[in-house]
Design a protein around this motif. Sequence first.
Motif, PDB file in Angstrom:
ATOM      1  N   ALA A 142       0.847  -1.185   0.000  1.00 32.91           N
ATOM      2  CA  ALA A 142       0.000   0.000   0.000  1.00 32.91           C
ATOM      3  C   ALA A 142       0.886   1.239   0.000  1.00 32.91           C
ATOM      4  CB  ALA A 142      -0.917   0.002   1.222  1.00 32.91           C
ATOM      5  N   TRP A 143       0.330   2.313  -0.532  1.00 30.49           N
ATOM      6  CA  TRP A 143       0.992   3.627  -0.504  1.00 30.49           C
ATOM      7  C   TRP A 143       0.083   4.608   0.229  1.00 30.49           C
ATOM      8  CZ3 TRP A 143       5.867   4.684  -2.377  1.00 30.49           C
ATOM      9  CH2 TRP A 143       6.447   3.745  -3.237  1.00 30.49           C
ATOM     10  N   TYR A 144       0.703   5.443   1.057  1.00 29.24           N
ATOM     11  CA  TYR A 144      -0.015   6.448   1.823  1.00 29.24           C
ATOM     12  C   TYR A 144       0.613   7.821   1.586  1.00 29.24           C
ATOM     13  CZ  TYR A 144      -1.594   2.339   4.418  1.00 29.24           C
ATOM     14  OH  TYR A 144      -2.124   1.114   4.767  1.00 29.24           O
ATOM     15  N   GLN A 145      -0.231   8.831   1.650  1.00 27.71           N
ATOM     16  CA  GLN A 145       0.213  10.223   1.600  1.00 27.71           C
ATOM     17  C   GLN A 145       0.006  10.833   2.979  1.00 27.71           C
ATOM     18  OE1 GLN A 145      -2.494  13.354   0.104  1.00 27.71           O
ATOM     19  NE2 GLN A 145      -0.968  13.702  -1.515  1.00 27.71           N
ATOM     20  N   GLN A 146       0.987  11.586   3.454  1.00 28.50           N
ATOM     21  CA  GLN A 146       0.834  12.281   4.722  1.00 28.50           C
ATOM     22  C   GLN A 146       1.234  13.739   4.556  1.00 28.50           C
ATOM     23  OE1 GLN A 146       3.258  11.084   8.160  1.00 28.50           O
ATOM     24  NE2 GLN A 146       1.508  11.465   9.491  1.00 28.50           N
ATOM     25  N   ARG A 147       0.286  14.613   4.726  1.00 30.06           N
ATOM     26  CA  ARG A 147       0.563  16.048   4.706  1.00 30.06           C
ATOM     27  C   ARG A 147       0.942  16.498   6.113  1.00 30.06           C
ATOM     28  NH1 ARG A 147      -4.741  16.642   1.202  1.00 30.06           N
ATOM     29  NH2 ARG A 147      -3.876  16.491  -0.897  1.00 30.06           N
ATOM     30  N   PRO A 148       1.672  17.611   6.251  1.00 32.10           N
ATOM     31  CA  PRO A 148       2.115  18.062   7.580  1.00 32.10           C
ATOM     32  C   PRO A 148       0.958  18.208   8.553  1.00 32.10           C
ATOM     33  CG  PRO A 148       3.245  19.287   5.863  1.00 32.10           C
ATOM     34  CD  PRO A 148       2.205  18.465   5.166  1.00 32.10           C
ATOM     35  N   GLY A 149       1.107  17.611   9.720  1.00 37.90           N
ATOM     36  CA  GLY A 149       0.114  17.726  10.769  1.00 37.90           C
ATOM     37  C   GLY A 149      -1.137  16.894  10.552  1.00 37.90           C
ATOM     38  N   GLN A 150      -1.131  16.052   9.528  1.00 38.49           N
ATOM     39  CA  GLN A 150      -2.303  15.232   9.240  1.00 38.49           C
ATOM     40  C   GLN A 150      -1.983  13.745   9.375  1.00 38.49           C
ATOM     41  OE1 GLN A 150      -4.310  16.127   5.573  1.00 38.49           O
ATOM     42  NE2 GLN A 150      -4.214  18.344   5.875  1.00 38.49           N
ATOM     43  N   ALA A 151      -3.040  12.959   9.455  1.00 36.97           N
ATOM     44  CA  ALA A 151      -2.891  11.512   9.455  1.00 36.97           C
ATOM     45  C   ALA A 151      -2.586  11.013   8.039  1.00 36.97           C
ATOM     46  CB  ALA A 151      -4.178  10.855   9.955  1.00 36.97           C
ATOM     47  N   PRO A 152      -1.972   9.866   7.926  1.00 35.32           N
ATOM     48  CA  PRO A 152      -1.782   9.272   6.603  1.00 35.32           C
ATOM     49  C   PRO A 152      -3.115   9.000   5.920  1.00 35.32           C
ATOM     50  CG  PRO A 152      -0.378   8.196   8.216  1.00 35.32           C
ATOM     51  CD  PRO A 152      -1.337   9.071   8.976  1.00 35.32           C
ATOM     52  N   ARG A 153      -3.085   9.022   4.591  1.00 41.58           N
ATOM     53  CA  ARG A 153      -4.271   8.725   3.780  1.00 41.58           C
ATOM     54  C   ARG A 153      -3.905   7.643   2.785  1.00 41.58           C
ATOM     55  NH1 ARG A 153      -7.117  12.340  -0.907  1.00 41.58           N
ATOM     56  NH2 ARG A 153      -4.948  12.818  -1.416  1.00 41.58           N
ATOM     57  N   LEU A 154      -4.741   6.616   2.702  1.00 39.56           N
ATOM     58  CA  LEU A 154      -4.483   5.525   1.771  1.00 39.56           C
ATOM     59  C   LEU A 154      -4.662   6.000   0.338  1.00 39.56           C
ATOM     60  CD1 LEU A 154      -3.967   2.456   1.267  1.00 39.56           C
ATOM     61  CD2 LEU A 154      -6.461   2.169   1.372  1.00 39.56           C
ATOM     62  N   LEU A 155      -3.646   5.752  -0.490  1.00 38.34           N
ATOM     63  CA  LEU A 155      -3.720   6.074  -1.911  1.00 38.34           C
ATOM     64  C   LEU A 155      -3.947   4.829  -2.763  1.00 38.34           C
ATOM     65  CD1 LEU A 155      -0.610   8.427  -2.238  1.00 38.34           C
ATOM     66  CD2 LEU A 155      -3.004   9.132  -2.020  1.00 38.34           C
ATOM     67  N   ILE A 156      -3.113   3.808  -2.507  1.00 42.62           N
ATOM     68  CA  ILE A 156      -3.032   2.620  -3.347  1.00 42.62           C
ATOM     69  C   ILE A 156      -2.984   1.389  -2.458  1.00 42.62           C
ATOM     70  CG2 ILE A 156      -1.602   1.337  -5.001  1.00 42.62           C
ATOM     71  CD1 ILE A 156      -2.601   3.808  -6.326  1.00 42.62           C
ATOM     72  N   SER A 157      -3.733   0.358  -2.815  1.00 43.54           N
ATOM     73  CA  SER A 157      -3.625  -0.939  -2.160  1.00 43.54           C
ATOM     74  C   SER A 157      -3.376  -2.009  -3.221  1.00 43.54           C
ATOM     75  CB  SER A 157      -4.893  -1.259  -1.363  1.00 43.54           C
ATOM     76  OG  SER A 157      -6.002  -1.393  -2.242  1.00 43.54           O
TER      77      SER A 157
END
Lengths: 106, 120
Positions: free
Chosen positions: A34-49
Amino acid sequence: EIVMTQSPATLSVSPGERATLSCRASQSISNKVAWYQQRPGQAPRLLISGASTRATGIPARFSGSGSGTEFTLTISSLQSEDFALYYCQQYNHWYTFGQGTKLEIK
Amino acid sequence: QVQLVESGGGLVQPGGSLRLSCAGSGFTFSDYYMSWIRQAPGKALEWISYIRSSGDIMYYADSVRGRFTISRDNARNSVFLQMNSLRAEDTAVYYCARGGPRELTCFDLWGQGTLVTVSS
């Protein structure tokens, strides 16, 4: 433990250009990435599974590929909101994350 | 609205205890495995524990086994993390995350995180 190694640590790309992020597993993990994106001060977000399946609501400019030990996340035309931290994760044998790639504006 | 909301973080002395909570809403909580994942300041993500949807099976990372206990209450749509014998290296933002209906899936929903600081 399966070690996930991401490269590069930092990637500098101009808006509108393509970004390619890499992730290597220390042993074969099929497509359990899986790939996740994390912006500053935020939780990770799932992009790809499953190495290549976009999560709900993820724009088509995000794509994933690979199997076995080598995986790639490609962002085809970078938007301002895409500059963030990206993590790969394997879930074939327990769960481990890579160290992250910081995608910054060139 | 599909979401997870953590609470319970704070400042605790080394050797102390803390209990984190995570409340889910907008989905059938009892259908999903739930995990806790942490992120030390400036560091990568580290999975630390999961619990099966029925609550009868739990697993832990080596770094927390024997000190942390995960549990859940499906009637309250909540998962908990009891943290004992805390150490400075446990300082991190703790996220709860939703897995799938079976083990070894990725995490498709995350809470906003709660900060735990272990310091004297």
